[in-house]
Structures are given as structure tokens and as C-alpha cells.
Design a protein around this motif. Structure first.
Motif, PDB file in Angstrom:
ATOM      1  N   LEU A 130       0.968  -1.164  -0.040  1.00  0.00           N
ATOM      2  CA  LEU A 130       0.077   0.039   0.008  1.00  0.00           C
ATOM      3  C   LEU A 130       0.899   1.240   0.090  1.00  0.00           C
ATOM      4  CD1 LEU A 130       0.183   0.872   3.425  1.00  0.00           C
ATOM      5  CD2 LEU A 130      -1.587  -0.919   3.332  1.00  0.00           C
ATOM      6  N   ARG A 131       0.272   2.610  -0.500  1.00  0.00           N
ATOM      7  CA  ARG A 131       1.243   3.638  -0.650  1.00  0.00           C
ATOM      8  C   ARG A 131       0.182   4.721  -0.350  1.00  0.00           C
ATOM      9  NH1 ARG A 131       3.119   1.642  -6.369  1.00  0.00           N
ATOM     10  NH2 ARG A 131       4.936   0.557  -5.783  1.00  0.00           N
ATOM     11  N   ILE A 132       0.952   5.837  -0.247  1.00  0.00           N
ATOM     12  CA  ILE A 132       0.121   6.849   0.212  1.00  0.00           C
ATOM     13  C   ILE A 132      -1.123   7.392  -1.002  1.00  0.00           C
ATOM     14  CG2 ILE A 132       0.268   9.301   0.873  1.00  0.00           C
ATOM     15  CD1 ILE A 132       2.779   8.548   2.222  1.00  0.00           C
ATOM     16  N   GLY A 133      -2.117   7.573  -0.631  1.00  0.00           N
ATOM     17  CA  GLY A 133      -3.228   7.979  -1.627  1.00  0.00           C
ATOM     18  C   GLY A 133      -4.010   6.845  -2.085  1.00  0.00           C
ATOM     19  N   GLU A 134      -3.396   5.679  -1.823  1.00  0.00           N
ATOM     20  CA  GLU A 134      -4.232   4.308  -2.255  1.00  0.00           C
ATOM     21  C   GLU A 134      -5.412   4.164  -1.299  1.00  0.00           C
ATOM     22  OE1 GLU A 134      -0.941   2.214  -5.127  1.00  0.00           O
ATOM     23  OE2 GLU A 134      -1.165   1.518  -2.838  1.00  0.00           O
ATOM     24  N   TYR A 135      -6.740   3.510  -1.555  1.00  0.00           N
ATOM     25  CA  TYR A 135      -7.509   3.238  -0.988  1.00  0.00           C
ATOM     26  C   TYR A 135      -7.443   1.589  -0.908  1.00  0.00           C
ATOM     27  CZ  TYR A 135     -12.172   2.521   0.967  1.00  0.00           C
ATOM     28  OH  TYR A 135     -13.302   2.257   1.521  1.00  0.00           O
ATOM     29  N   VAL A 136      -7.432   0.868   0.387  1.00  0.00           N
ATOM     30  CA  VAL A 136      -7.174  -0.213   0.678  1.00  0.00           C
ATOM     31  C   VAL A 136      -7.912  -0.675   1.743  1.00  0.00           C
ATOM     32  CG1 VAL A 136      -4.445  -0.077   0.199  1.00  0.00           C
ATOM     33  CG2 VAL A 136      -5.535   0.255   2.714  1.00  0.00           C
ATOM     34  N   ILE A 141     -10.511  -2.861   8.426  1.00  0.00           N
ATOM     35  CA  ILE A 141      -9.889  -1.737   8.056  1.00  0.00           C
ATOM     36  C   ILE A 141      -9.958  -1.347   6.778  1.00  0.00           C
ATOM     37  CG2 ILE A 141      -7.876  -0.215   8.799  1.00  0.00           C
ATOM     38  CD1 ILE A 141      -7.045  -1.939  10.856  1.00  0.00           C
ATOM     39  N   ALA A 142     -10.499  -0.055   6.560  1.00  0.00           N
ATOM     40  CA  ALA A 142     -10.446   0.525   4.970  1.00  0.00           C
ATOM     41  C   ALA A 142     -10.557   2.119   5.102  1.00  0.00           C
ATOM     42  CB  ALA A 142     -11.997  -0.067   4.384  1.00  0.00           C
ATOM     43  N   ASN A 167       0.849  -1.209  12.554  1.00  0.00           N
ATOM     44  CA  ASN A 167       1.675  -2.119  11.401  1.00  0.00           C
ATOM     45  C   ASN A 167       1.407  -3.494  11.094  1.00  0.00           C
ATOM     46  OD1 ASN A 167       2.180   0.339   9.880  1.00  0.00           O
ATOM     47  ND2 ASN A 167       3.834   0.631  10.957  1.00  0.00           N
ATOM     48  N   SER A 168       1.602  -3.987  12.497  1.00  0.00           N
ATOM     49  CA  SER A 168       1.581  -5.481  12.575  1.00  0.00           C
ATOM     50  C   SER A 168      -0.019  -6.017  12.010  1.00  0.00           C
ATOM     51  CB  SER A 168       1.724  -6.076  13.956  1.00  0.00           C
ATOM     52  OG  SER A 168       0.786  -5.495  14.765  1.00  0.00           O
ATOM     53  N   THR A 169      -1.009  -5.306  12.332  1.00  0.00           N
ATOM     54  CA  THR A 169      -2.216  -5.811  12.046  1.00  0.00           C
ATOM     55  C   THR A 169      -2.437  -5.624  10.315  1.00  0.00           C
ATOM     56  OG1 THR A 169      -3.333  -4.820  13.993  1.00  0.00           O
ATOM     57  CG2 THR A 169      -4.924  -5.238  11.908  1.00  0.00           C
ATOM     58  N   LEU A 170      -2.012  -4.604   9.638  1.00  0.00           N
ATOM     59  CA  LEU A 170      -1.903  -4.364   8.280  1.00  0.00           C
ATOM     60  C   LEU A 170      -0.923  -5.584   7.672  1.00  0.00           C
ATOM     61  CD1 LEU A 170      -1.533  -0.665   7.967  1.00  0.00           C
ATOM     62  CD2 LEU A 170      -3.619  -1.971   8.253  1.00  0.00           C
ATOM     63  N   TRP A 171       0.020  -6.072   8.219  1.00  0.00           N
ATOM     64  CA  TRP A 171       1.284  -6.725   7.703  1.00  0.00           C
ATOM     65  C   TRP A 171       0.668  -8.311   7.664  1.00  0.00           C
ATOM     66  CZ3 TRP A 171       4.529  -7.158   4.234  1.00  0.00           C
ATOM     67  CH2 TRP A 171       5.385  -8.133   4.056  1.00  0.00           C
ATOM     68  N   THR A 172      -0.256  -8.748   8.787  1.00  0.00           N
ATOM     69  CA  THR A 172      -0.472 -10.086   9.010  1.00  0.00           C
ATOM     70  C   THR A 172      -1.788 -10.515   8.261  1.00  0.00           C
ATOM     71  OG1 THR A 172      -1.484  -9.682  11.101  1.00  0.00           O
ATOM     72  CG2 THR A 172       0.929 -10.125  11.141  1.00  0.00           C
ATOM     73  N   GLN A 173      -2.440  -9.591   7.326  1.00  0.00           N
ATOM     74  CA  GLN A 173      -3.607  -9.868   6.906  1.00  0.00           C
ATOM     75  C   GLN A 173      -3.664  -9.536   5.419  1.00  0.00           C
ATOM     76  OE1 GLN A 173      -7.607  -9.045   9.119  1.00  0.00           O
ATOM     77  NE2 GLN A 173      -6.132  -7.702  10.269  1.00  0.00           N
ATOM     78  N   ASN A 177      -6.045  -3.467  -2.404  1.00  0.00           N
ATOM     79  CA  ASN A 177      -5.770  -2.506  -2.819  1.00  0.00           C
ATOM     80  C   ASN A 177      -6.547  -2.081  -3.917  1.00  0.00           C
ATOM     81  OD1 ASN A 177      -4.326  -0.114  -4.105  1.00  0.00           O
ATOM     82  ND2 ASN A 177      -2.508  -0.823  -3.180  1.00  0.00           N
ATOM     83  N   PHE A 178      -7.636  -1.103  -4.002  1.00  0.00           N
ATOM     84  CA  PHE A 178      -8.524  -0.798  -4.790  1.00  0.00           C
ATOM     85  C   PHE A 178      -7.929   0.252  -6.171  1.00  0.00           C
ATOM     86  CE2 PHE A 178     -10.897  -2.315  -1.323  1.00  0.00           C
ATOM     87  CZ  PHE A 178     -11.873  -3.137  -2.095  1.00  0.00           C
ATOM     88  N   THR A 179      -6.785   0.660  -5.578  1.00  0.00           N
ATOM     89  CA  THR A 179      -6.166   1.566  -6.382  1.00  0.00           C
ATOM     90  C   THR A 179      -5.124   1.412  -7.208  1.00  0.00           C
ATOM     91  OG1 THR A 179      -6.944   3.431  -4.762  1.00  0.00           O
ATOM     92  CG2 THR A 179      -5.123   4.244  -6.517  1.00  0.00           C
TER      93      THR A 179
END
Length: 265
Positions: A130-136, A141-142, A167-173, A177-179
Motif C-alpha cells: 500500500l502507498r500514500i493516496g491508495e484506497y485499501v 480496516i478500510a 502496522n502488525s495488523t496490516l502486515w498479517t492480513q 488495494n482498490f487503487t
């Protein structure tokens, strides 16, 4: 007991000589320690700048990671300098290193969750799911990514709510990435009676999509029978748009289908 002046004078002289020797010895040690600290701080600053500049030559290397690794390099050099300074005063550096290691292990165990977030943050910045500006969307979490830090990632939900995710929550799931791919597909499904003219409805659906400038020519839009029921048939209009046009095209085409064909979607 009478104090012998001669013995007292000799004792004072001996004490003065010992104090002078200690002052001379430790003066050199203190001076050497000060010079070593000054030199160490200068070298640490140079190493930090070299690492920062060197990582900048690596294409796509994240700015946050550059700062993080350059700071780590600086603190490693300063740690070595402190150990060398302690050695100037006769302190066993092996014991100091062992003590530092034990303290580091204790801190690591106490901050296990925090260290997991740092490790996950490094992986997120390095692999860039994921990058800044992207919708994930990650689990529950969205939102649109606004900042990726070493400990947590800041997002803005679709309704404007502030979201701070470890960050651990985002990395383990799994990350949706919709963008990232730049295009999105949408399906509009309608129900018509089995007695209706399916060919005419398909042509009408395709016409609506082809006349909309936001719909991609490639892949071309398609209209097909998705499902057959006892009394109705489900027809689907499938088309692709750019990410930026997805929501506006979806709402406009939903309305156009409803007004043109007078059916429910």
C-alpha cells in the motif's frame, strides 16, 4: 597518643604524591575521553549522512526507511564510541557489552508488540503493498492511506473518519488495494421477465455503456445472461473504468439503466 610531626608530614607528602599521580593519570583519561567523544560524534554524523545518501541511490527506496537506517547507523557508531570511552577508564568493555545485551534483551521482551510493529512497518515500506493516496481494505480496516510510519499507518475512511492502524495488523492480513492497478470492473445486474426480449435488453445495456466516455474500450463492455430463474432472467452489464471514474460511472449508469429500461437493479 602523641602525633609525631615527622610521620604526619611524611603521610601528607605521600598522599599528595598519590593524588597528583591520580590527577595526572585521570586527566589524560578524561582528555582522551572528551576527544574520543568529539571524534565519535563527528564520525557518527558522517556515517548517518553517507548511509542516507547511499540509500537514496537505490531506486524506489522509501524516505522513511532511509531516515530509519541512517539513524540506526548513527546510534551504532555512538554505542561503539561509548564503549571505547569506558575503556579509557579501565572498565572491562566485555562486561559492558554483556550488560548492554542483557538490557537490550529485557527491553525487547517488554516492547515485543512495539518491535513487531516496527518490523511490520519496515516490511510495508520495503514491499509496498500500500502507498500514500491508495484506497485499501485490510480485514475490517478500510480507507485512503495518508501516512505510513514505523509503528502505525494513518488512513482516512470513506466517511472521513480518522483511522490509525498498527502496522502488525496490516502486515498479517491480506491487503485489498482498490487503487494500485489503475482500473476497476463493475457489474450491473437487472432482472427481466422470461417473456421479455433478451437480445433487445442486451443491446440497450451495451449501448448505455458504449456511449459513456468513462467506460474503457479495452476490455470492451459486455452484456450477458448471468442466471435464469423460473419466471425471470438476470442480465449483467460488465464494464471497466479508471479508478478515479469508478464511483461516478457506477452511479450514473445505475440511473441510466433504471430510467431507460424501467427495471430494478
Amino acid at each position: 597518643m602523641d602525633l609525631d610531626p615527622q610521620n604526619a608530614f611524611s603521610a601528607i607528602q605521600t598522599a599528595i604524591r598519590q593524588a597528583s599521580a591520580l590527577i595526572v593519570t585521570y586527566s589524560f583519561s578524561v582528555l582522551g575521553a572528551i576527544l574520543l567523544l568529539l571524534f565519535g560524534f563527528a564520525v557518527a554524523g558522517l556515517v548517518e549522512r553517507w548511509v542516507y545518501a547511499g540509500l537514496g541511490q537505490v531506486g524506489g527506496f522509501d524516505l522513511t526507511l532511509r531516515r530509519f537506517f541512517s539513524k540506526i547507523a548513527r546510534y551504532v557508531v555512538l554505542g561503539l564510541v561509548v564503549v571505547m570511552v569506558l575503556g579509557q577508564f579501565g572498565i572491562q568493555t566485555a562486561s559492558v557489552i554483556a550488560a548492554i545485551g542483557a538490557v537490550g534483551l529485557a527491553i525487547g521482551l517488554a516492547l515485543q508488540g512495539t518491535l513487531q510493529n516496527i518490523a511490520a512497518g519496515i516490511m510495508l515500506l520495503a514491499l509496498r503493498p500500500l502507498r500514500i493516496g491508495e484506497y485499501v481494505e485490510v480485514g475490517t480496516i478500510a480507507g485512503t492511506v495518508e501516512e505510513i510510519g514505523l509503528f502505525a499507518t494513518r488512513l482516512r475512511a470513506a466517511d472521513g473518519v480518522y483511522v490509525l492502524a498498527p502496522n502488525s495488523t496490516l502486515w498479517t492480513q491480506p491487503v485489498k488495494n482498490f487503487t494500485r492497478n489503475g482500473v476497476r470492473r463493475n457489474d450491473i445486474t437487472i432482472l427481466i421477465p422470461n417473456t421479455g426480449n433478451i437480445d433487445e435488453v442486451q443491446k440497450s445495456l451495451l449501448g448505455l455503456a458504449e456511449r459513456d466516455g468513462r467506460v474503457k474500450k479495452e476490455p470492451a463492455p459486455a452484456a450477458f445472461v448471468a442466471e435464469l430463474g423460473d419466471s425471470t432472467a438476470a442480465l449483467t452489464l460488465r464494464y471497466w473504468t479508471s479508478v478515479n471514474d469508478f464511483h461516478s460511472a457506477k452511479t450514473d449508469l445505475n440511473k441510466s439503466v433504471r430510467v431507460t429500461l424501467n427495471v430494478g437493479t
